[in-house]
Design a protein around this motif. Structure first.
Motif, PDB file in Angstrom:
ATOM      1  N   GLY A 151     -46.546  -5.580  43.513  1.00 48.81           N
ATOM      2  CA  GLY A 151     -45.968  -4.306  43.688  1.00 48.81           C
ATOM      3  C   GLY A 151     -45.415  -3.792  42.121  1.00 48.81           C
ATOM      4  O   GLY A 151     -45.881  -2.725  42.013  1.00 48.81           O
ATOM      5  N   PRO A 152     -44.780  -4.670  41.460  1.00 45.89           N
ATOM      6  CA  PRO A 152     -44.270  -4.045  40.171  1.00 45.89           C
ATOM      7  C   PRO A 152     -45.703  -3.762  39.285  1.00 45.89           C
ATOM      8  O   PRO A 152     -45.862  -2.835  38.440  1.00 45.89           O
ATOM      9  CB  PRO A 152     -43.562  -5.048  39.383  1.00 45.89           C
ATOM     10  N   GLU A 153     -46.743  -4.466  39.319  1.00 45.22           N
ATOM     11  CA  GLU A 153     -47.961  -4.148  38.614  1.00 45.22           C
ATOM     12  C   GLU A 153     -48.604  -2.903  39.012  1.00 45.22           C
ATOM     13  O   GLU A 153     -49.049  -2.125  38.205  1.00 45.22           O
ATOM     14  CB  GLU A 153     -49.011  -5.358  38.822  1.00 45.22           C
ATOM     15  N   LEU A 154     -48.488  -2.743  40.276  1.00 45.96           N
ATOM     16  CA  LEU A 154     -48.895  -1.333  40.893  1.00 45.96           C
ATOM     17  C   LEU A 154     -48.404  -0.149  40.460  1.00 45.96           C
ATOM     18  O   LEU A 154     -48.802   0.688  40.141  1.00 45.96           O
ATOM     19  CB  LEU A 154     -49.270  -1.490  42.306  1.00 45.96           C
ATOM     20  N   GLY A 171     -40.834   7.958  33.808  1.00 49.31           N
ATOM     21  CA  GLY A 171     -40.443   6.629  33.542  1.00 49.31           C
ATOM     22  C   GLY A 171     -41.184   5.852  35.214  1.00 49.31           C
ATOM     23  O   GLY A 171     -41.922   6.549  35.685  1.00 49.31           O
ATOM     24  N   ILE A 172     -40.518   4.768  35.187  1.00 46.49           N
ATOM     25  CA  ILE A 172     -41.245   3.936  36.517  1.00 46.49           C
ATOM     26  C   ILE A 172     -40.414   4.055  37.720  1.00 46.49           C
ATOM     27  O   ILE A 172     -40.902   3.343  38.801  1.00 46.49           O
ATOM     28  CB  ILE A 172     -41.523   2.499  35.876  1.00 46.49           C
ATOM     29  N   MET A 173     -39.255   4.596  37.810  1.00 47.20           N
ATOM     30  CA  MET A 173     -38.557   4.810  38.911  1.00 47.20           C
ATOM     31  C   MET A 173     -39.421   5.186  40.264  1.00 47.20           C
ATOM     32  O   MET A 173     -39.122   4.450  41.295  1.00 47.20           O
ATOM     33  CB  MET A 173     -37.448   5.704  38.916  1.00 47.20           C
ATOM     34  N   ASP A 174     -40.032   6.143  40.331  1.00 51.55           N
ATOM     35  CA  ASP A 174     -40.727   7.034  41.438  1.00 51.55           C
ATOM     36  C   ASP A 174     -41.746   6.109  42.151  1.00 51.55           C
ATOM     37  O   ASP A 174     -41.556   5.611  43.394  1.00 51.55           O
ATOM     38  CB  ASP A 174     -41.625   8.178  41.289  1.00 51.55           C
ATOM     39  N   PHE A 188     -32.380  -0.811  43.899  1.00 50.73           N
ATOM     40  CA  PHE A 188     -31.682  -1.043  42.718  1.00 50.73           C
ATOM     41  C   PHE A 188     -32.654  -1.675  41.578  1.00 50.73           C
ATOM     42  O   PHE A 188     -32.936  -2.949  41.664  1.00 50.73           O
ATOM     43  CB  PHE A 188     -30.223  -1.990  42.634  1.00 50.73           C
ATOM     44  N   LEU A 189     -32.970  -0.645  40.577  1.00 50.87           N
ATOM     45  CA  LEU A 189     -34.062  -1.129  39.623  1.00 50.87           C
ATOM     46  C   LEU A 189     -33.536  -1.145  38.316  1.00 50.87           C
ATOM     47  O   LEU A 189     -32.871   0.109  37.739  1.00 50.87           O
ATOM     48  CB  LEU A 189     -35.216  -0.112  39.819  1.00 50.87           C
ATOM     49  N   ASP A 190     -33.539  -2.220  37.423  1.00 52.87           N
ATOM     50  CA  ASP A 190     -33.438  -2.292  36.028  1.00 52.87           C
ATOM     51  C   ASP A 190     -34.637  -1.755  35.479  1.00 52.87           C
ATOM     52  O   ASP A 190     -35.753  -2.692  35.442  1.00 52.87           O
ATOM     53  CB  ASP A 190     -32.812  -3.624  35.665  1.00 52.87           C
ATOM     54  N   CYS A 191     -34.755  -0.850  34.758  1.00 57.74           N
ATOM     55  CA  CYS A 191     -35.747  -0.324  34.300  1.00 57.74           C
ATOM     56  C   CYS A 191     -36.309  -0.873  33.020  1.00 57.74           C
ATOM     57  O   CYS A 191     -37.509  -0.534  32.515  1.00 57.74           O
ATOM     58  CB  CYS A 191     -35.875   1.266  33.987  1.00 57.74           C
ATOM     59  N   ARG A 192     -35.581  -1.743  32.410  1.00 60.64           N
ATOM     60  CA  ARG A 192     -35.879  -2.481  31.318  1.00 60.64           C
ATOM     61  C   ARG A 192     -36.628  -3.741  31.624  1.00 60.64           C
ATOM     62  O   ARG A 192     -37.761  -3.992  31.265  1.00 60.64           O
ATOM     63  CB  ARG A 192     -34.474  -2.680  30.487  1.00 60.64           C
ATOM     64  N   SER A 193     -35.930  -4.383  32.684  1.00 65.09           N
ATOM     65  CA  SER A 193     -36.409  -5.906  32.839  1.00 65.09           C
ATOM     66  C   SER A 193     -37.350  -5.736  34.126  1.00 65.09           C
ATOM     67  O   SER A 193     -38.444  -6.497  34.170  1.00 65.09           O
ATOM     68  CB  SER A 193     -35.322  -6.886  33.269  1.00 65.09           C
ATOM     69  N   LEU A 194     -37.223  -4.545  34.810  1.00 70.97           N
ATOM     70  CA  LEU A 194     -38.089  -4.160  36.018  1.00 70.97           C
ATOM     71  C   LEU A 194     -37.568  -5.103  37.151  1.00 70.97           C
ATOM     72  O   LEU A 194     -38.364  -5.106  38.282  1.00 70.97           O
ATOM     73  CB  LEU A 194     -39.565  -4.337  35.738  1.00 70.97           C
ATOM     74  N   GLU A 195     -36.519  -5.791  36.946  1.00 70.12           N
ATOM     75  CA  GLU A 195     -36.097  -6.422  38.302  1.00 70.12           C
ATOM     76  C   GLU A 195     -35.597  -5.360  39.333  1.00 70.12           C
ATOM     77  O   GLU A 195     -34.920  -4.574  38.638  1.00 70.12           O
ATOM     78  CB  GLU A 195     -34.934  -7.478  37.696  1.00 70.12           C
TER      79      GLU A 195
END
Length: 385
Positions: A151-154, A171-174, A188-195
Motif C-alpha cells: 500500500g505505501p509503495e502504491l 503530498g502523499i496524504m490523499d 494517522f500518518l507521519d508524512c516523514r517516516s510514512l508510518e
C-alpha cells in the motif's frame, strides 16, 4: 456509485468488445484535520470515505493503454506505454496514464491495458477524486502485473504521477488514505517516516454525523495558489534552518516571528499549530471519542482562513452557518481555494444544520451547495473478477 459493478462490466464490454479481467475500487477521502502539513513532513488524520472510483480493466498483448472515463468531460484517451514521459499527458487522462507511467519509472513492467472509469467522488470538491482515481488504477495495475507492491509503495506511485505527470505539488496524504483506510477508523500518518496507524472513528456509535458541504467552488491543485503556499513553507524552513516545518514547535514561533516576513511567518505558524492539532486530535479520539473534536476543527479553520489564507467566502459561510445551527465543530477540508467544508454534528441535529447552511447560501446569493454524510470506509481493493 453512478454505475454498479455489473453495469460497469457491461459498459466495458460494450466499449472494448471483451469482458474485463476484474473491477477495482478506491475511495475518496476526507481529511479530518491536518491541512498542508503533509508536504512539510508533518502529521495528518484523514479517512477513506464511502464514495469511490471504480475501474474495470483487462490486459492487452501490446503496450498500448486505452482509457475511457464516463465522468464529466472525460471521454477516451490512449498512449503507448513505451513512449510516455513526465508531463507528456495532459488533462484528466494524466491521472490514470500517469500512474501507469510511474510503474515503469520504478522499473516495474506492466502490460498494456484497456480501462473504463466511473466514480461518485465529486470532482473539485476537496475529497480527492484524483487520488481515488490514481489508487484504483494503481491497485488494478499491481494485480494485473502481479507486481506485489505494498500500500505505501502504491501511494508513492500515485503521488509521483500527480507531482510529475499532472504537475500538482501535493503530498502523499490523499493516496495513503485511499489505500490504507479501514471502516470505522481514521488513518494517522507521519508524512516523514510514512508510518501509519488506524485510530478509532466510529461516528454512528457515538451518535454523530459528519456532513460534507460541497460549496461547488471548484479548485485545482495544479494552479498557483497551492504551489505558492508550498514555496512559502519551504522558504520558512530554510530561513529557520530546519529540514522541514515538521521540525518546529510552538516554542519556535517567537523566533520565527522575529526572523520571517509577516506572510511567511503566518504560513509557518499554520503548519506548526496544525501539526499540534493533529496530535491532539489523535489523543482525543483515543481518550474521549469524536465528540470532543469540535474545538480543534474550529481552530483549524481559523488558521487556514487567517494564517494560510486558503479559504473563500463560501467556505467561511458554510462553517459559520453550521456552527450557528449547533454543530460541534466545522472546518474547510482539502487544499483550499474552494471545495468542501466538513461539520461534525449530533445525528439528531443533522437536518437542522443542513437546512441552516442551505438557507445561508440562498440568502447570500451563492450557488446551492451539496450536503451529504460520509462514513469512514475501507481502502482500495478488487471488488469483482
Amino acid at each position: 456509485m453512478t454505475l454498479s459493478a455489473a453495469e460497469l462490466s457491461a459498459a466495458f464490454t460494450a466499449r472494448f468488445g471483451r469482458e474485463p479481467a476484474g473491477i477495482w475500487s478506491a475511495p475518496g477521502r476526507v481529511n479530518l484535520i491536518g491541512e498542508h502539513t503533509d508536504y512539510n513532513d508533518g502529521f495528518v488524520l484523514p479517512f477513506a470515505i464511502n464514495r469511490s472510483t471504480l475501474v474495470a480493466a483487462a490486459p492487452r498483448r501490446d503496450r498500448t493503454a486505452r482509457v475511457y472515463s464516463s465522468l464529466g468531460d472525460g471521454g477516451s484517451a490512449s498512449a503507448d506505454l513505451n513512449g510516455i514521459s513526465a508531463g507528456s499527458i495532459t488533462g484528466w487522462a494524466a491521472y490514470p496514464l500517469g500512474v501507469l507511467w510511474a510503474f515503469g519509472e520504478r522499473g516495474t513492467r506492466i502490460p498494456g491495458m484497456d480501462l473504463y472509469i466511473d466514480s461518485d467522488v465529486p470532482v473539485g470538491a476537496g475529497l480527492s477524486s484524483s487520488a481515488a482515481l490514481e489508487c484504483a488504477v494503481a491497485t488494478m495495475a499491481n494485480d494485473l502485473a502481479d507486481a506485489g507492491l505494498t500500500g505505501p509503495e502504491l501511494a508513492e506511485l500515485g503521488r509521483r504521477a500527480e507531482n510529475r505527470m499532472v504537475g500538482a505539488p501535493t503530498g502523499i496524504m490523499d493516496q495513503s488514505a485511499s489505500l490504507l483506510g479501514e471502516e470505522g477508523h481514521a488513518v494517522f500518518l507521519d508524512c516523514r517516516s510514512l508510518e501509519s496507524r488506524l485510530v478509532p472513528l466510529d461516528l454512528a456509535a457515538n451518535g454523530l454525523t459528519l456532513l460534507v458541504i460541497d460549496t461547488r467552488v471548484s479548485h485545482e491543485h495544479s494552479t498557483g495558489g497551492y504551489a505558492s503556499r508550498r514555496a512559502s513553507c519551504e522558504r520558512g524552513a530554510r530561513a529557520m534552518g530546519v529540514p522541514a516545518l515538521r521540525d518546529l514547535t510552538d516554542a519556535d514561533l517567537a523566533e520565527a516571528a522575529r526572523t520571517l516576513d509577516d506572510e511567511t511567518f503566518r504560513r509557518v505558524r499554520h503548519v506548526v499549530t496544525e501539526n499540534a492539532r493533529v496530535l491532539a486530535a489523535v489523543d482525543l479520539l483515543q481518550e474521549q471519542g469524536p465528540a470532543a473534536l469540535g474545538p480543534l476543527l474550529n481552530a483549524s479553520h481559523a488558521s487556514m482562513r487567517d494564517d494560510f489564507e486558503i479559504s473563500c467566502p463560501e467556505l467561511d459561510l458554510a462553517v459559520e452557518a453550521a456552527r450557528g445551527a449547533g454543530a460541534l465543530g466545522a472546518r474547510m477540508t482539502g487544499g483550499g481555494f474552494g471545495g468542501s467544508a466538513i461539520t461534525l454534528v449530533k445525528t439528531d441535529d443533522a437536518a437542522s444544520v443542513a437546512g441552516a447552511v442551505l438557507g445561508a447560501f440562498t440568502a447570500a446569493g451563492y450557488t446551492e451547495p451539496a450536503l451529504f454524510p460520509v462514513l469512514p470506509a475501507s481502502g482500495a481493493g478488487r471488488v469483482e473478477g
